[in-house]
Design a protein around this motif. Sequence first.
Motif, PDB file in Angstrom:
ATOM      1  N   ASN A  63      41.709  17.932  40.752  1.00 14.72           N
ATOM      2  CA  ASN A  63      41.758  19.366  40.448  1.00 14.72           C
ATOM      3  C   ASN A  63      42.474  19.562  39.110  1.00 14.72           C
ATOM      4  O   ASN A  63      43.609  20.034  39.041  1.00 14.72           O
ATOM      5  CB  ASN A  63      42.458  20.121  41.568  1.00 14.72           C
ATOM      6  CG  ASN A  63      42.427  21.628  41.354  1.00 14.72           C
ATOM      7  OD1 ASN A  63      41.593  22.141  40.596  1.00 14.72           O
ATOM      8  ND2 ASN A  63      43.345  22.336  41.991  1.00 14.72           N
ATOM      9  N   SER A  64      41.805  19.160  38.042  1.00 13.33           N
ATOM     10  CA  SER A  64      42.323  19.234  36.675  1.00 13.33           C
ATOM     11  C   SER A  64      41.169  19.503  35.724  1.00 13.33           C
ATOM     12  O   SER A  64      40.001  19.535  36.134  1.00 13.33           O
ATOM     13  CB  SER A  64      43.028  17.930  36.280  1.00 13.33           C
ATOM     14  OG  SER A  64      44.246  17.747  36.971  1.00 13.33           O
ATOM     15  N   ASP A  65      41.501  19.675  34.450  1.00  8.01           N
ATOM     16  CA  ASP A  65      40.473  19.859  33.423  1.00  8.01           C
ATOM     17  C   ASP A  65      40.022  18.529  32.827  1.00  8.01           C
ATOM     18  O   ASP A  65      38.848  18.325  32.533  1.00  8.01           O
ATOM     19  CB  ASP A  65      41.014  20.744  32.286  1.00  8.01           C
ATOM     20  CG  ASP A  65      41.489  22.091  32.773  1.00  8.01           C
ATOM     21  OD1 ASP A  65      40.710  22.760  33.484  1.00  8.01           O
ATOM     22  OD2 ASP A  65      42.633  22.469  32.471  1.00  8.01           O
ATOM     23  N   SER A  89      34.126  18.100  41.179  1.00  6.52           N
ATOM     24  CA  SER A  89      35.484  18.566  40.928  1.00  6.52           C
ATOM     25  C   SER A  89      35.497  19.516  39.733  1.00  6.52           C
ATOM     26  O   SER A  89      34.458  19.831  39.140  1.00  6.52           O
ATOM     27  CB  SER A  89      36.403  17.372  40.633  1.00  6.52           C
ATOM     28  OG  SER A  89      36.174  16.879  39.321  1.00  6.52           O
ATOM     29  N   SER A  90      36.703  19.941  39.359  1.00  7.13           N
ATOM     30  CA  SER A  90      36.852  20.818  38.189  1.00  7.13           C
ATOM     31  C   SER A  90      36.946  20.036  36.879  1.00  7.13           C
ATOM     32  O   SER A  90      37.020  20.640  35.801  1.00  7.13           O
ATOM     33  CB  SER A  90      38.112  21.686  38.347  1.00  7.13           C
ATOM     34  OG  SER A  90      39.276  20.872  38.439  1.00  7.13           O
ATOM     35  N   GLN A  92      36.165  18.473  33.578  1.00  9.31           N
ATOM     36  CA  GLN A  92      35.124  18.713  32.572  1.00  9.31           C
ATOM     37  C   GLN A  92      35.027  17.587  31.542  1.00  9.31           C
ATOM     38  O   GLN A  92      33.956  17.356  30.974  1.00  9.31           O
ATOM     39  CB  GLN A  92      35.405  20.027  31.842  1.00  9.31           C
ATOM     40  CG  GLN A  92      35.447  21.247  32.746  1.00  9.31           C
ATOM     41  CD  GLN A  92      35.843  22.487  31.985  1.00  9.31           C
ATOM     42  OE1 GLN A  92      35.345  22.751  30.896  1.00  9.31           O
ATOM     43  NE2 GLN A  92      36.764  23.259  32.547  1.00  9.31           N
TER      44      GLN A  92
END
Length: 253
Positions: A63-65, A89-90, A92
Motif C-alpha cells: 500500500n504505497s506509491d 495494489s496501489s 505505480q
Amino acid sequence: MQNVSILGCGWLGKSLAVSLLNDGYTVKGSTTSEEKLETLEFNNIEPYIIDISSFEEFDSFLNSDILIIAITSKDIDGFENLISQIENSSIQKVIFISSTSVYGRLNKVMTEEDEVLKTPLTEIENLFRENTFFETTIIRFAGLFGDTRHPSNWFKNGRKIPQPKGFVNMIHKEDCIHIIHEIIDQNCWNITFNACSNHHPTRREFYTFAKVSNGLAIPEFEENEVVKWKIISSKKVQEVLGYTFINDNLLSI
C-alpha cells in the motif's frame, strides 16, 4: 508520490530507507529476520517480515506509491506471485535493483544495449520490464562497497585472486542511494541503467591497494589464466539523469 516500500532492508536497503525518510518520504521496509524488526523500528521504518518465496499476501506492505526491490532472491515463481500482487495494489512505480553480472566477460565495454546472459536474474528483469500494470526502472549495479563492506576483506585465508589483468567494476553505496533518489526525483521510468564508477583499475592494482591500505599483506593472484574481462559503461545514467559520481576514483576512497 511520498510513500515508498523497500523490499529488502539489508546493507543497501536500510541506508536507502533512512535517506528517503530524511527527504520526507514515508517508508515501509521488509526483512526476513525477526531480529531485524527492532532495528527498522528504531530507524522509523515501518517494519514487515516478508519472504517472497512464502506466497503470502503482502497487501499492507504494497500500500504505497513506489516499490523498491533490493533483495537477492532469484525465485522466479516468487517474483511472479509478487508481481501479481503489485498489479492489484496501489504501487505505480517500481525500481528493481539488478546487477552487472548479467553481462558476460567478452573483453569489451558493456552497455545497456549489449546482450545479456540467460539467467534467472535476466528472466526476472524481463518479468518487470514487460509488465504494463506499473512502470519499472531497472538499475544494474556493479560490485557494491562502502561502510562495512570493504574490498580488503574479500579473498581471505590466502585465496588467490583470479584475473589480475582484468578490470574492476565497482560502485560505492553512497552513489547507489543518490542514483535511486535521482530516478524518483526526475520521474525517470521504463528504462534500464548500468551504474558503475567510471574508474576501472586492474584487479591487481585495485586489490593490492585495498589490502595494503588496510594494513594487510599484498595478495596473491592467479597468474596463468586466459584473460577475460568486461568494463561496465555508466554513460547512459550520467547522460539521462545528469548524474556525477561522488566516489569516482576507486583508489582514493
